[in-house]
Design an enzyme around this catalytic site. Structure first.
Site, PDB file in Angstrom:
ATOM      1  N   ASP A 207       0.833  -1.195   0.000  1.00 55.52           N
ATOM      2  CA  ASP A 207       0.000   0.000   0.000  1.00 55.52           C
ATOM      3  C   ASP A 207       0.874   1.254   0.000  1.00 55.52           C
ATOM      4  OD1 ASP A 207      -2.820   1.152   0.531  1.00 55.52           O
ATOM      5  OD2 ASP A 207      -1.617   2.060   2.134  1.00 55.52           O
ATOM      6  N   GLU A 244       1.353  -0.339  -4.900  1.00 60.21           N
ATOM      7  CA  GLU A 244       0.389   0.702  -5.248  1.00 60.21           C
ATOM      8  C   GLU A 244       1.144   1.981  -5.579  1.00 60.21           C
ATOM      9  OE1 GLU A 244      -3.503   3.067  -3.491  1.00 60.21           O
ATOM     10  OE2 GLU A 244      -1.834   2.542  -2.176  1.00 60.21           O
TER      11      GLU A 244
END
Length: 493
Positions: A207, A244
């Site tokens: 993330d 990401e």
């Protein structure tokens, strides 16, 4: 001697990062599903009862470590760590380990969404996590790790997204920003990832990767352990990493800084496929899909129609609320030979912050299924839609074949072959597609797997007769429920 040693280290680092692009799929499987906010026990059962039998390759699971408890239990509380204890509303460490083992046993790999960039956001007073740990976010005090203020970057806001310092050292939406150059922080992150590897996971979705320096991530990735051979991985296998990195093509921090470290989420894929199937771009232009559109190389791109973030935003991105277009876009996604494919499995939401389905005690509830296998109690379960799981089977059947015999009507009716193993046709026009088209398939009768299945030697939906030249009559009405037709060799009558 020094030059030789340096060269060896560089070669080892290069081979290690290349290995981090390998998702370690079983056989011909090649689609990941994101079971967003599911409980570990439910994922284990889903692997055994549905994902394994339907040929899914892996599951991306929600963050596994202890998170802050927020009022109303919005989904995003999972993205605010309090510690690295494996206790969340999805379950505890024992349940997580059981899930990983059971999924691996049926050929379904587990990829964990990990939070290496930050801890929680601000909180008045003492915050309590899902494992009972206490923290004082305003003082950057997280005893459950432990982290203290010296382990974080100084507090600042991101006001200029073209300022590298702000993007990588200030606080993303107020989340306390860890200093990944710190030896202590690195050691705790590596310890956390290594523990998950020991439990049998195949890799990680990282993330907010663009908010961390690529050099720091490179160190962390190269230091974590090889995958656990007790879970069926070969010796010296490296974790699959997909990061990401939101890059619309004009970002100061670009995807190219990360794509050698592992795969990167190709957000432009999501936006452009949404544009096309919403009718804002003719489908004929998709013939050059992939690198021809400026996307990353196929083996570096994690591709998706929507994800848990952008499905909640207004704009071009498609989600389950536009089912016909969504199913057409997903069929194209899984049929076209580009990218590392992930499909979404959502829960219903009315606003950005909607919590996953939960009971009166705010415990996540298990999905329930109707007689056709669809979810009925707040879970959307797109992966259980026949039109989507059938295309997972299509993608397995045509793996390692090339695209050929592209046809279009000059607008938004298209078709193409995948070698001599599969054929897809799509109609996104307001008039019927009725055409003799080259399917490239051996002569025979084939089930359209979008509208039915091959059961006991016959089709439950419509079928297509392919002649000795590979041609078949294809009809997709403009008012048809799905707008797409798919044939493959494993659905031959």
């Amino acid at each position: 001697m020094f030059k030789f040693a340096t060269a060896v280290i560089l070669c080892l680092a290069a081979s290690s990062t290349l290995a981090q692009h390998n998702p370690h799929w079983w056989g011909n499987r090649n689609t990941i599903v994101h079971l967003f906010e599911w409980k570990w026990s439910d994922i284990a059962a889903e692997c055994e009862n549905f994902l394994g039998p339907k040929g899914f390759a892996g599951v991306q699971v929600s963050p596994v470590n202890e998170n802050i408890i927020s009022a109303g239990r919005p989904w995003w509380e999972r993205y605010q760590p309090i510690s690295y204890k494996l206790i969340t509303r999805s379950g505890n460490e024992q349940e997580f380990a059981d899930m990983v083992r059971r999924c691996n046993d049926v050929g379904v790999r587990i990829y964990v969404d990990v939070l290496l960039n930050h801890m929680s956001g601000d909180f008045d007073g003492i915050a309590v996590g899902t494992a009972g740990s206490e923290a004082e976010p305003s003082k950057k005090s997280y005893p459950g790790v432990p982290y203290s203020a010296q382990d974080f970057h100084p507090s600042c806001e991101i006001t200029d997204w073209n300022d590298r310092f702000q993007v990588q050292q200030c606080e993303l939406v107020g989340l306390k920003d860890l200093d990944q150059s710190s030896e202590w922080v690195r050691s705790k992150l590596i310890e956390f990832l290594d523990h998950l590897i020991e439990l049998g996971v195949a890799g990680f979705r990282v993330d907010a990767a663009k908010h961390m320096a690529a050099d720091d991530l490179s160190y962390i990735y190269s230091t974590i352990s090889d995958l656990n051979t007790e879970h069926g991985f070969p010796h010296n296998a490296r974790p699959f990493i997909f990061q990401e990195v939101i890059d619309h093509g004009h970002e100061t921090v670009s995807r190219e800084e990360y794509n050698q470290l592992g795969a990167v989420t190709e957000f432009r894929f999501s936006e452009e496929i949404g544009n096309a199937f919403r009718g804002n771009n003719a489908l004929k232009w998709l013939q050059s899909w992939g690198t021809g559109w400026g996307f990353l190389a196929s083996g570096q791109a994690l591709t998706f129609v929507d994800n848990h973030d952008n499905q909640r935003d207004m704009g071009a991105v498609l989600n389950y609320k536009s089912p016909k277009q969504y199913k057409m876009a997903t069929a194209f996604h899984l049929a076209y030979p580009y990218g590392i494919s992930r499909v979404m499995s959502s829960f219903a939401f009315d606003d950005h912050d909607t919590a996953p389905p939960q009971d009166e005690q705010e415990r996540i509830i298990s999905p329930e299924f109707d007689e056709e296998g669809a979810c009925v109690n707040g879970w959307i379960c797109e992966h259980r839609w026949r039109q989507i799981y059938a295309m997972v089977g299509f993608k397995n059947a045509v793996r390692d074949t090339e695209l050929s015999n592209w046809w279009d009507n000059g607008d938004s009716q298209i078709s193409f072959c995948r070698g001599n193993k599969g054929f897809l046709a799509v109609n996104n026009n307001l008039y019927d597609l009725s055409q003799e088209l080259q399917t490239c398939l051996p002569a025979g009768v084939y089930c359209d797997v979008i509208c039915g299945s091959l059961v006991d030697g016959s089709c439950t939906g419509k079928s297509v007769i392919v002649d000795d030249s590979g041609f078949g009559y294809i009809h997709i009405g403009s008012e048809d429920f799905d707008g797409v037709l798919a044939l493959h060799v494993d659905a031959r009558v």
